[in-house]
Motif scaffolding. Structure first.
Motif, PDB file in Angstrom:
ATOM      1  N   SER A  14       2.727   3.209  -4.485  1.00 52.39           N
ATOM      2  CA  SER A  14       1.716   2.797  -3.632  1.00 52.39           C
ATOM      3  C   SER A  14       0.706   1.973  -4.357  1.00 52.39           C
ATOM      4  CB  SER A  14       1.072   4.016  -2.752  1.00 52.39           C
ATOM      5  OG  SER A  14       0.460   3.615  -1.857  1.00 52.39           O
ATOM      6  N   ALA A  15       0.381   0.728  -3.720  1.00 54.81           N
ATOM      7  CA  ALA A  15      -0.411  -0.089  -4.225  1.00 54.81           C
ATOM      8  C   ALA A  15      -1.573  -0.704  -3.548  1.00 54.81           C
ATOM      9  CB  ALA A  15       0.140  -1.022  -5.215  1.00 54.81           C
ATOM     10  N   TYR A  16      -2.876  -0.770  -3.896  1.00 55.85           N
ATOM     11  CA  TYR A  16      -3.844  -1.303  -3.054  1.00 55.85           C
ATOM     12  C   TYR A  16      -4.587  -2.476  -3.972  1.00 55.85           C
ATOM     13  CZ  TYR A  16      -8.012  -1.800  -0.249  1.00 55.85           C
ATOM     14  OH  TYR A  16      -9.090  -2.326   0.564  1.00 55.85           O
ATOM     15  N   ALA A  17      -4.251  -3.583  -3.870  1.00 60.88           N
ATOM     16  CA  ALA A  17      -4.868  -4.776  -4.599  1.00 60.88           C
ATOM     17  C   ALA A  17      -6.241  -4.978  -4.167  1.00 60.88           C
ATOM     18  CB  ALA A  17      -3.943  -6.084  -4.527  1.00 60.88           C
ATOM     19  N   PRO A  18      -7.087  -5.517  -5.116  1.00 61.60           N
ATOM     20  CA  PRO A  18      -8.523  -5.684  -4.624  1.00 61.60           C
ATOM     21  C   PRO A  18      -8.475  -6.906  -3.679  1.00 61.60           C
ATOM     22  CG  PRO A  18      -8.290  -5.856  -6.949  1.00 61.60           C
ATOM     23  CD  PRO A  18      -7.035  -5.451  -6.497  1.00 61.60           C
ATOM     24  N   ASN A  30       7.469  10.738  12.580  1.00 62.14           N
ATOM     25  CA  ASN A  30       8.654  11.439  13.087  1.00 62.14           C
ATOM     26  C   ASN A  30       9.077  10.612  14.377  1.00 62.14           C
ATOM     27  OD1 ASN A  30      10.287  13.721  13.958  1.00 62.14           O
ATOM     28  ND2 ASN A  30       9.012  13.979  15.831  1.00 62.14           N
ATOM     29  N   ARG A  31       7.925   9.786  15.127  1.00 59.88           N
ATOM     30  CA  ARG A  31       8.625   9.041  16.221  1.00 59.88           C
ATOM     31  C   ARG A  31       9.328   7.881  15.696  1.00 59.88           C
ATOM     32  NH1 ARG A  31       3.978   8.604  18.068  1.00 59.88           N
ATOM     33  NH2 ARG A  31       3.320   6.698  17.052  1.00 59.88           N
ATOM     34  N   CYS A  32       8.823   7.357  14.405  1.00 55.41           N
ATOM     35  CA  CYS A  32       9.349   6.021  14.078  1.00 55.41           C
ATOM     36  C   CYS A  32      10.610   6.221  13.093  1.00 55.41           C
ATOM     37  CB  CYS A  32       8.285   5.061  13.368  1.00 55.41           C
ATOM     38  SG  CYS A  32       7.305   4.625  14.449  1.00 55.41           S
ATOM     39  N   LYS A  33      10.913   7.830  12.640  1.00 55.90           N
ATOM     40  CA  LYS A  33      12.140   7.982  11.881  1.00 55.90           C
ATOM     41  C   LYS A  33      11.774   7.435  10.610  1.00 55.90           C
ATOM     42  CE  LYS A  33      15.444   8.850  15.419  1.00 55.90           C
ATOM     43  NZ  LYS A  33      14.699   8.837  16.757  1.00 55.90           N
ATOM     44  N   VAL A  34      10.447   7.489   9.926  1.00 61.14           N
ATOM     45  CA  VAL A  34      10.032   7.312   8.665  1.00 61.14           C
ATOM     46  C   VAL A  34      10.292   8.217   7.748  1.00 61.14           C
ATOM     47  CG1 VAL A  34       8.411   6.168   7.336  1.00 61.14           C
ATOM     48  CG2 VAL A  34       8.852   5.326   9.619  1.00 61.14           C
ATOM     49  N   ASP A  35      10.626   8.176   6.646  1.00 62.37           N
ATOM     50  CA  ASP A  35      10.889   9.464   5.813  1.00 62.37           C
ATOM     51  C   ASP A  35       9.762   9.321   4.580  1.00 62.37           C
ATOM     52  OD1 ASP A  35      13.055  10.848   6.623  1.00 62.37           O
ATOM     53  OD2 ASP A  35      14.276   9.005   5.935  1.00 62.37           O
ATOM     54  N   ILE A  36       9.148   8.135   4.193  1.00 61.89           N
ATOM     55  CA  ILE A  36       8.300   8.088   3.117  1.00 61.89           C
ATOM     56  C   ILE A  36       7.063   6.974   3.546  1.00 61.89           C
ATOM     57  CG2 ILE A  36       7.813   7.458   0.898  1.00 61.89           C
ATOM     58  CD1 ILE A  36      10.588   8.189  -0.070  1.00 61.89           C
ATOM     59  N   VAL A  37       5.673   7.340   3.454  1.00 62.13           N
ATOM     60  CA  VAL A  37       4.689   6.221   3.846  1.00 62.13           C
ATOM     61  C   VAL A  37       3.884   6.150   2.845  1.00 62.13           C
ATOM     62  CG1 VAL A  37       2.908   5.920   5.059  1.00 62.13           C
ATOM     63  CG2 VAL A  37       4.797   6.958   6.435  1.00 62.13           C
ATOM     64  N   CYS A  38       3.753   4.889   2.388  1.00 65.01           N
ATOM     65  CA  CYS A  38       2.892   4.524   1.342  1.00 65.01           C
ATOM     66  C   CYS A  38       1.466   4.041   2.014  1.00 65.01           C
ATOM     67  CB  CYS A  38       3.317   3.281   0.466  1.00 65.01           C
ATOM     68  SG  CYS A  38       4.925   3.575  -0.625  1.00 65.01           S
ATOM     69  N   LEU A  39       0.191   4.832   1.532  1.00 60.81           N
ATOM     70  CA  LEU A  39      -0.980   4.564   2.349  1.00 60.81           C
ATOM     71  C   LEU A  39      -1.919   3.887   1.324  1.00 60.81           C
ATOM     72  CD1 LEU A  39      -1.452   8.274   3.566  1.00 60.81           C
ATOM     73  CD2 LEU A  39      -0.748   6.453   4.932  1.00 60.81           C
ATOM     74  N   GLN A  40      -2.608   3.080   1.827  1.00 61.55           N
ATOM     75  CA  GLN A  40      -3.796   2.387   0.944  1.00 61.55           C
ATOM     76  C   GLN A  40      -5.072   2.406   1.950  1.00 61.55           C
ATOM     77  OE1 GLN A  40      -0.826   0.196   1.963  1.00 61.55           O
ATOM     78  NE2 GLN A  40       0.282   1.217   0.299  1.00 61.55           N
ATOM     79  N   GLU A  41      -6.222   2.205   1.158  1.00 62.53           N
ATOM     80  CA  GLU A  41      -7.503   2.441   1.701  1.00 62.53           C
ATOM     81  C   GLU A  41      -7.628   3.597   2.774  1.00 62.53           C
ATOM     82  OE1 GLU A  41     -10.500  -1.057   3.757  1.00 62.53           O
ATOM     83  OE2 GLU A  41      -8.349  -1.234   3.865  1.00 62.53           O
ATOM     84  N   THR A  42      -7.342   4.765   1.821  1.00 63.01           N
ATOM     85  CA  THR A  42      -7.561   5.954   2.758  1.00 63.01           C
ATOM     86  C   THR A  42      -9.082   6.429   2.645  1.00 63.01           C
ATOM     87  OG1 THR A  42      -7.317   7.413   0.730  1.00 63.01           O
ATOM     88  CG2 THR A  42      -5.242   6.804   2.082  1.00 63.01           C
ATOM     89  N   ARG A  43      -9.654   6.048   1.615  1.00 60.80           N
ATOM     90  CA  ARG A  43     -11.206   6.403   1.384  1.00 60.80           C
ATOM     91  C   ARG A  43     -11.486   7.848   1.500  1.00 60.80           C
ATOM     92  NH1 ARG A  43     -14.282   1.810   5.384  1.00 60.80           N
ATOM     93  NH2 ARG A  43     -13.155   0.052   4.530  1.00 60.80           N
TER      94      ARG A  43
END
Length: 275
Positions: free
Chosen positions: A79-83, A2-15
């Motif tokens: 959303s991609a998380y490479a080795p 909300n603060r950065c006005k971002v509509d979509i976030v791709c997350l990696q390494e959530t665990r």
């Protein structure tokens, strides 16, 4: 977001373990992680976009696709998380093969936005990869960075990070002590790159102590449909001449006589009721 006005976030390494959907405060989250609690990917959408989602694919704990249809435009977000560099060759090959298949499954006439921690350094110079690399990267290229560039070349994608001239702090996506690297990237189709208005790191927005938030400004046109009010046709009296005037007079007289009879009948009935 909300603060950065971002509509979509791709997350990696959530665990996070397993796959699920979460929704709170107007945001919606899709995620998937390994039973061991390693790796993991996810995608978060704001309230104004979450209802446009028509399809979600989870490909293990390193890849996820969410497809949106906004009016007549289809957008595929991956959303991609490479080795990491230290992982084995088999694990890396499996990841890139899976990512290749996932990108191929997205039709060429649909938009594609790939945001990921790809764990490779594409370097500051384009060299033989001009077209996918604009020469505005960071650091020195390594073997994993070449894999990223070869992947982008094979699918005719542009690495957005390398197309915008930025300060050093806006290029570094990972910092640990004195180690500063660029390992997170946004890739889009070359034909859609004109819709990319900016790509930079918000160095004051730390996802965790080491990773920085990489932001892509992508223009998506949403047409506003105007409601047209039904307008009762007006009579142009100046056009009522000759035969047209006589026809109008006859029609109006007949209608007036009929409606007068109906009103008289209603008055009579009402009068009788009250009597």
């Amino acid at each position: 977001m909300n603060r950065c006005k971002v509509d979509i976030v791709c997350l990696q390494e959530t665990r996070w373990i397993g796959g699920n959907i979460g929704e709170e405060y107007g945001y919606k989250l899709w995620y998937f992680g390994a039973p061991s609690g390693r790796n993991g990917v996810g995608i978060i959408m704001t309230e104004r976009l979450k209802d446009y989602v028509v399809h979600v694919e989870r490909h293990g704990d390193r890849l996820m696709l969410v497809r949106l249809v906004i009016q007549e435009e289809t957008i595929n977000v991956i959303s991609a998380y490479a080795p990491q560099s230290g992982r084995g060759a088999v694990e890396k090959t499996t990841f890139w093969d899976s990512l290749n298949e996932l990108v191929r499954s997205c039709p060429d006439d649909q938009r594609l936005v790939l945001g990921g921690d790809l764990n490779g350094h594409i370097g500051v110079e384009a060299a033989s990869y001009s077209g996918v690399h604009e020469g505005l990267g960071f650091g020195k290229r390594n073997d994993d960075g070449r894999m990223i560039l070869e992947f982008a070349t094979a699918h005719d994608l542009a690495i957005a990070n390398s197309f915008f001239r930025k300060r050093r702090s806006q290029l570094i996506t990972f910092q640990s002590a004195r180690l500063e690297t660029q390992i997170d990237y946004f890739l889009v189709r070359k034909g859609d790159f004109r819709a990319c208005k900016d790509c930079k790191v918000l160095h004051r927005e730390g996802c965790i102590s080491q990773h920085r938030l990489l932001v892509l400004d992508l223009l998506v046109s949403i047409q506003v449909i105007k409601l047209v009010k039904a307008v009762k046709p007006r009579i142009l009296w100046k056009n009522l001449m000759g035969e047209a005037a006589e026809t109008f007079r006859s029609t109006t007289s007949t209608r007036f006589a009929r409606e007068t009879q109906d009103v008289s009948h209603m008055v009579v009935v009402t009068s009788r009721t009250f009597n």
